[in-house]
Design a protein around this motif. Structure first.
Motif, PDB file in Angstrom:
ATOM      1  N   ARG A 237       0.852  -1.185   0.000  1.00 52.28           N
ATOM      2  CA  ARG A 237       0.000   0.000   0.000  1.00 52.28           C
ATOM      3  C   ARG A 237       0.886   1.233   0.000  1.00 52.28           C
ATOM      4  O   ARG A 237       2.055   1.167   0.384  1.00 52.28           O
ATOM      5  N   GLN A 238       0.316   2.309  -0.454  1.00 52.63           N
ATOM      6  CA  GLN A 238       1.063   3.562  -0.487  1.00 52.63           C
ATOM      7  C   GLN A 238       0.792   4.358   0.785  1.00 52.63           C
ATOM      8  O   GLN A 238      -0.359   4.501   1.204  1.00 52.63           O
ATOM      9  N   ILE A 239       1.858   4.873   1.356  1.00 51.84           N
ATOM     10  CA  ILE A 239       1.729   5.704   2.553  1.00 51.84           C
ATOM     11  C   ILE A 239       2.558   6.969   2.360  1.00 51.84           C
ATOM     12  O   ILE A 239       3.549   6.968   1.618  1.00 51.84           O
ATOM     13  N   PRO A 240       2.187   8.066   3.028  1.00 53.79           N
ATOM     14  CA  PRO A 240       3.030   9.267   2.966  1.00 53.79           C
ATOM     15  C   PRO A 240       4.299   9.053   3.780  1.00 53.79           C
ATOM     16  O   PRO A 240       4.311   8.294   4.754  1.00 53.79           O
ATOM     17  N   VAL A 241       5.356   9.729   3.397  1.00 57.80           N
ATOM     18  CA  VAL A 241       6.621   9.549   4.118  1.00 57.80           C
ATOM     19  C   VAL A 241       6.511  10.021   5.561  1.00 57.80           C
ATOM     20  O   VAL A 241       7.269   9.574   6.419  1.00 57.80           O
ATOM     21  N   SER A 242       5.556  10.900   5.854  1.00 54.82           N
ATOM     22  CA  SER A 242       5.364  11.327   7.247  1.00 54.82           C
ATOM     23  C   SER A 242       4.900  10.158   8.114  1.00 54.82           C
ATOM     24  O   SER A 242       5.214  10.099   9.305  1.00 54.82           O
ATOM     25  N   GLU A 243       4.156   9.217   7.520  1.00 55.82           N
ATOM     26  CA  GLU A 243       3.747   8.023   8.260  1.00 55.82           C
ATOM     27  C   GLU A 243       4.928   7.067   8.426  1.00 55.82           C
ATOM     28  O   GLU A 243       5.088   6.423   9.465  1.00 55.82           O
ATOM     29  N   LEU A 244       5.763   6.992   7.389  1.00 57.54           N
ATOM     30  CA  LEU A 244       6.957   6.146   7.462  1.00 57.54           C
ATOM     31  C   LEU A 244       7.876   6.593   8.599  1.00 57.54           C
ATOM     32  O   LEU A 244       8.544   5.780   9.240  1.00 57.54           O
ATOM     33  N   LEU A 245       7.888   7.898   8.853  1.00 62.05           N
ATOM     34  CA  LEU A 245       8.727   8.439   9.924  1.00 62.05           C
ATOM     35  C   LEU A 245       8.443   7.757  11.268  1.00 62.05           C
ATOM     36  O   LEU A 245       9.364   7.552  12.069  1.00 62.05           O
ATOM     37  N   GLN A 246       7.185   7.391  11.488  1.00 60.59           N
ATOM     38  CA  GLN A 246       6.811   6.794  12.774  1.00 60.59           C
ATOM     39  C   GLN A 246       7.406   5.403  12.959  1.00 60.59           C
ATOM     40  O   GLN A 246       7.464   4.892  14.080  1.00 60.59           O
ATOM     41  N   GLN A 247       7.876   4.791  11.866  1.00 60.92           N
ATOM     42  CA  GLN A 247       8.433   3.450  11.929  1.00 60.92           C
ATOM     43  C   GLN A 247       9.948   3.438  12.151  1.00 60.92           C
ATOM     44  O   GLN A 247      10.545   2.375  12.289  1.00 60.92           O
ATOM     45  N   VAL A 248      10.557   4.603  12.160  1.00 61.32           N
ATOM     46  CA  VAL A 248      12.009   4.678  12.318  1.00 61.32           C
ATOM     47  C   VAL A 248      12.373   4.454  13.785  1.00 61.32           C
ATOM     48  O   VAL A 248      11.939   5.211  14.651  1.00 61.32           O
ATOM     49  N   PRO A 249      13.165   3.425  14.095  1.00 61.92           N
ATOM     50  CA  PRO A 249      13.540   3.167  15.499  1.00 61.92           C
ATOM     51  C   PRO A 249      14.469   4.237  16.046  1.00 61.92           C
ATOM     52  O   PRO A 249      15.185   4.910  15.291  1.00 61.92           O
ATOM     53  N   ALA A 250      14.479   4.389  17.331  1.00 64.19           N
ATOM     54  CA  ALA A 250      15.260   5.448  17.974  1.00 64.19           C
ATOM     55  C   ALA A 250      16.740   5.318  17.701  1.00 64.19           C
ATOM     56  O   ALA A 250      17.448   6.327  17.545  1.00 64.19           O
ATOM     57  N   ASP A 251      17.240   4.070  17.609  1.00 64.06           N
ATOM     58  CA  ASP A 251      18.684   3.905  17.421  1.00 64.06           C
ATOM     59  C   ASP A 251      19.119   4.069  15.974  1.00 64.06           C
ATOM     60  O   ASP A 251      20.293   3.899  15.652  1.00 64.06           O
ATOM     61  N   ALA A 252      18.156   4.398  15.073  1.00 64.92           N
ATOM     62  CA  ALA A 252      18.516   4.634  13.670  1.00 64.92           C
ATOM     63  C   ALA A 252      18.937   6.074  13.416  1.00 64.92           C
ATOM     64  O   ALA A 252      19.440   6.391  12.341  1.00 64.92           O
ATOM     65  N   TRP A 253      18.745   6.955  14.408  1.00 65.58           N
ATOM     66  CA  TRP A 253      19.076   8.366  14.225  1.00 65.58           C
ATOM     67  C   TRP A 253      20.543   8.617  14.560  1.00 65.58           C
ATOM     68  O   TRP A 253      21.069   8.084  15.536  1.00 65.58           O
ATOM     69  N   HIS A 254      21.196   9.447  13.726  1.00 62.18           N
ATOM     70  CA  HIS A 254      22.607   9.777  13.930  1.00 62.18           C
ATOM     71  C   HIS A 254      22.805  11.279  13.739  1.00 62.18           C
ATOM     72  O   HIS A 254      22.220  11.881  12.829  1.00 62.18           O
ATOM     73  N   ARG A 255      23.606  11.856  14.585  1.00 64.93           N
ATOM     74  CA  ARG A 255      23.866  13.299  14.540  1.00 64.93           C
ATOM     75  C   ARG A 255      25.038  13.547  13.600  1.00 64.93           C
ATOM     76  O   ARG A 255      26.166  13.126  13.852  1.00 64.93           O
ATOM     77  N   LEU A 256      24.757  14.246  12.496  1.00 62.01           N
ATOM     78  CA  LEU A 256      25.768  14.482  11.474  1.00 62.01           C
ATOM     79  C   LEU A 256      25.654  15.914  10.968  1.00 62.01           C
ATOM     80  O   LEU A 256      24.574  16.521  10.990  1.00 62.01           O
ATOM     81  N   SER A 257      26.768  16.433  10.479  1.00 59.78           N
ATOM     82  CA  SER A 257      26.782  17.766   9.875  1.00 59.78           C
ATOM     83  C   SER A 257      26.527  17.653   8.374  1.00 59.78           C
ATOM     84  O   SER A 257      27.091  16.783   7.703  1.00 59.78           O
ATOM     85  N   ALA A 258      25.678  18.535   7.861  1.00 64.96           N
ATOM     86  CA  ALA A 258      25.415  18.601   6.425  1.00 64.96           C
ATOM     87  C   ALA A 258      26.343  19.590   5.739  1.00 64.96           C
ATOM     88  O   ALA A 258      26.120  19.954   4.583  1.00 64.96           O
ATOM     89  N   GLY A 259      27.393  20.024   6.440  1.00 65.75           N
ATOM     90  CA  GLY A 259      28.321  21.000   5.883  1.00 65.75           C
ATOM     91  C   GLY A 259      28.298  22.277   6.693  1.00 65.75           C
ATOM     92  O   GLY A 259      27.417  22.482   7.544  1.00 65.75           O
ATOM     93  N   ASP A 260      29.235  23.136   6.436  1.00 59.19           N
ATOM     94  CA  ASP A 260      29.329  24.397   7.167  1.00 59.19           C
ATOM     95  C   ASP A 260      28.400  25.448   6.575  1.00 59.19           C
ATOM     96  O   ASP A 260      28.308  25.598   5.351  1.00 59.19           O
ATOM     97  N   GLY A 261      27.732  26.170   7.449  1.00 55.92           N
ATOM     98  CA  GLY A 261      26.916  27.291   7.034  1.00 55.92           C
ATOM     99  C   GLY A 261      27.510  28.590   7.524  1.00 55.92           C
ATOM    100  O   GLY A 261      28.657  28.636   7.999  1.00 55.92           O
ATOM    101  N   ALA A 262      26.745  29.661   7.439  1.00 57.32           N
ATOM    102  CA  ALA A 262      27.243  30.972   7.854  1.00 57.32           C
ATOM    103  C   ALA A 262      27.567  31.005   9.345  1.00 57.32           C
ATOM    104  O   ALA A 262      28.421  31.774   9.786  1.00 57.32           O
ATOM    105  N   LYS A 263      26.893  30.148  10.134  1.00 55.51           N
ATOM    106  CA  LYS A 263      27.097  30.144  11.584  1.00 55.51           C
ATOM    107  C   LYS A 263      27.807  28.879  12.062  1.00 55.51           C
ATOM    108  O   LYS A 263      27.709  28.510  13.226  1.00 55.51           O
ATOM    109  N   GLY A 264      28.521  28.207  11.153  1.00 54.72           N
ATOM    110  CA  GLY A 264      29.251  27.009  11.536  1.00 54.72           C
ATOM    111  C   GLY A 264      28.597  25.757  10.980  1.00 54.72           C
ATOM    112  O   GLY A 264      27.735  25.825  10.089  1.00 54.72           O
ATOM    113  N   PRO A 265      28.960  24.578  11.500  1.00 58.20           N
ATOM    114  CA  PRO A 265      28.408  23.318  10.992  1.00 58.20           C
ATOM    115  C   PRO A 265      26.883  23.277  11.114  1.00 58.20           C
ATOM    116  O   PRO A 265      26.324  23.665  12.140  1.00 58.20           O
ATOM    117  N   ARG A 266      26.225  22.786  10.061  1.00 51.64           N
ATOM    118  CA  ARG A 266      24.771  22.652  10.066  1.00 51.64           C
ATOM    119  C   ARG A 266      24.450  21.216  10.497  1.00 51.64           C
ATOM    120  O   ARG A 266      24.387  20.304   9.667  1.00 51.64           O
TER     121      ARG A 266
END
Length: 408
Positions: A237-266
């Protein structure tokens, strides 16, 4: 570091070669002199860069010669565009390059300028009377600038052929969506051999399945933002990605920088939900989630197509590289008068914009050359690597499965 006199000599030599290169696209010597003056004016420090101010800056008593250059002179802005692309790749090309697609608005008064109407303008942040241009930029470790441009013509224009004729819109120009315009530009760039590790863009382009499918068929990696209502297949079935977000386990999240911005690492929290690809040994598709540290309810979504061996940090950096085209818009409007034109015609828009993009590219190349280590030249990039055709994924995934990337 260069001494001032030496730096001036280097700049003068580069300018002479640049003017000769662009001038090759103009048959008449008089028009070549006018385009050199126009480019010189665009690169000058004057605050406003329309024909009157440009003429004054280069010593012309009237703007008529420069107006003729944008209007009635015989030359092909698309041929100049193709040479712009070659110039950028020659000097800035790199296998890790990123192609970014986005649009920007040009606020206008009246109803006569080609493509103008009340529409959303990112420049103003609201609905305004404006023209909208779709652009393709190129960012590498050597610099970032533009490769291509297209004027968006709303259906209210293309359905009124008399109005189009008055604005000089060719008869064969029909309605095209912004993603369709972007796809044409991507096709020109990639078929010309522009080396690119990634294609990035915002939701307008990421939500368009034709853009994603075309890139996948070329085995071109991408990280394209999608809306929260973008739908994917999950357990038949098709679901919106906002619903998929609820299935992401807590240990799947990682803190990473997407590069430097005007105020330092983003820095954000990131997670990646990977689709199963039974028919592909090398490629993967999935949804990348970006969560704000300050507000965990603030989540952005990205559709991803990449090699299975791609580290998560590299995908995150690609997602963060989309800001490069915003920087290009800012510098092109502030430094080379991208939005300072006063022409109304379809042809005039393309001519001014093309010359402004070439001026921006010249400025970017000279900055890259001045910052390069002594004795190191900015040169041509190598060939683009392609994966084996047998590894090309086909069709939509039938299920999300439990594949959530836990790699840092």
């Amino acid at each position: 570091m260069h001494e001032p006199a030496a730096l001036s000599a280097v700049w003068a030599g580069a300018w002479t070669g640049f003017v000769e290169r662009v001038g090759n696209h103009f048959a008449r010597a008089e028009v070549r002199s006018h385009v050199a003056a126009y480019l010189k004016g665009l690169l000058s420090p004057i605050e406003r860069k329309n024909s009157w101010q440009l003429a004054e800056a280069v010593g012309d008593p009237t703007p008529y010669a420069l107006q003729h250059l944008l209007g009635r002179a015989r030359w092909d802005p698309d041929a100049v565009r193709d040479d712009l692309r070659a110039y950028v790749v020659e000097h800035l090309g790199h296998p890790t390059g990123v192609l970014a697609i986005d649009e920007t608005g040009f606020l206008k008064k009246g109803t006569q300028s080609a493509g103008v109407q009340r529409q959303y303008s990112g420049t103003a942040g609201r609905i305004e009377n404006s023209q909208v241009g779709v652009f393709l930029s190129y960012a590498t470790p050597r610099g970032r600038t533009f490769l291509d441009r297209a004027l968006y013509l709303p259906a209210s224009w293309t359905e009124d052929r008399a109005r189009c004729k008055r604005a000089g819109v060719p008869e064969d120009v029909t309605f095209a969506t912004k993603p369709q315009l972007a796809l044409h530009m991507l096709q020109r760039a990639l078929e010309a051999g522009v080396p690119a590790a990634w294609v990035v863009g915002d939701e307008v382009y990421g939500d368009d399945s034709k853009v994603r499918r075309w890139l996948e068929e070329r085995e071109q990696p991408y990280v394209l933002a999608v809306s929260s209502q973008h739908r994917i297949w999950n357990e038949w079935r098709q679901i919106p990605v906002s619903e998929l977000l609820q299935q992401v386990p807590a240990d799947a999240w990682h803190r990473l920088s997407a590069g430097d911005g005007a105020k330092g690492p983003r820095t954000y929290d990131w997670a990646f939900a990977r689709f199963p690809e039974a028919k592909s040994r090398r490629w993967q598709r999935g949804i990348l989630f970006r969560r704000s540290l300050a507000d965990p309810t603030d989540v952005a979504y990205y559709a991803v197509f990449a090699a299975k061996t791609t580290p998560s940090a590299e995908v995150v950096r690609a997602a963060g590289s989309r800001w490069s085209i915003e920087e290009c818009f800012e510098s092109a409007k502030g430094e080379v008068g991208l939005d300072h034109y006063e022409v109304r015609s379809f042809t005039g828009w393309y001519r001014h914009i093309t010359l402004a993009l070439f001026a921006h590219a010249f400025l970017t190349v000279q900055r890259a050359a001045s910052e390069a280590p002594a004795g190191k030249k900015i040169g041509r990039a190598g060939p683009v690597c392609r994966a084996h055709p047998a590894d090309r994924p086909r069709g939509a995934p039938s299920a999300l499965g439990a594949a959530v990337d836990r790699a840092g």
